[in-house]
Design an enzyme around this catalytic site. Sequence first.
Site, PDB file in Angstrom:
ATOM      1  N   CYS A   1       9.297  32.262  -8.933  1.00 38.99           N
ATOM      2  CA  CYS A   1       8.593  33.457  -8.350  1.00 38.99           C
ATOM      3  C   CYS A   1      10.055  34.341  -7.747  1.00 38.99           C
ATOM      4  O   CYS A   1      10.628  33.435  -7.294  1.00 38.99           O
ATOM      5  CB  CYS A   1       7.085  33.291  -7.756  1.00 38.99           C
ATOM      6  SG  CYS A   1       7.871  31.950  -6.300  1.00 38.99           S
TER       7      CYS A   1
ATOM      8  N   CYS B   1       5.386  29.267  -2.854  1.00 36.85           N
ATOM      9  CA  CYS B   1       3.223  29.566  -2.858  1.00 36.85           C
ATOM     10  C   CYS B   1       3.521  29.549  -4.118  1.00 36.85           C
ATOM     11  O   CYS B   1       3.442  28.784  -4.862  1.00 36.85           O
ATOM     12  CB  CYS B   1       3.574  30.743  -2.411  1.00 36.85           C
ATOM     13  SG  CYS B   1       4.383  31.309  -0.304  1.00 36.85           S
TER      14      CYS B   1
ATOM     15  N   SER C   1       5.375  29.911  -7.981  1.00 39.06           N
ATOM     16  CA  SER C   1       5.596  29.522  -9.537  1.00 39.06           C
ATOM     17  C   SER C   1       5.369  27.920  -8.456  1.00 39.06           C
ATOM     18  O   SER C   1       5.201  27.483  -9.445  1.00 39.06           O
ATOM     19  CB  SER C   1       7.012  29.337  -9.059  1.00 39.06           C
ATOM     20  OG  SER C   1       7.978  29.775  -8.073  1.00 39.06           O
TER      21      SER C   1
END
Length: 156
Positions: free
Chosen positions: A8, A13, A15
């Site tokens: 991400c 957050c 990933s």
Amino acid sequence: MIKILFICHGNICRSPMAEFILKDMVSQRGLPAEFEIASAATSTEEIWNGIGNPVYPPARKELARHGIRCEGKRAVQLKAADYRHYDYLIGMDDANIRNMQRISGGDPEHKIHKLLEFAGSSRDIADPWYTGDFETTYNDIVEGCEAFLDQFPKSR
């Protein structure tokens, strides 16, 4: 061994949530030795002087609500060499996919995917850093991880 890297933007957050959700799922199926699962960022925004920030507290709290721990995880950045190492590089949204392809130098082996593709959807996993909705992000990640894992036999 099947090697999976979730990616991400910041690796604090979405990933890492996907990393630890899938680790939990493969553990519950008795298959942890058959998978290598990690996560990374496309940016360096959460990495300072070579040290990544830990999982964002609300993401950590959402995982904990489901009995999943993520202690010790710190943000790392995706490297071009990761493309060679991993079988699947799985992003959370279209911007992640574009950045993953840029960092990797393309996708000649078709290893780059968006997570919800495995569930038959082109939807993005919304970034809870902006939405504040960690529960929906968790549920969407579970949907994608379950669909991803369902493509593999339950026992080898």
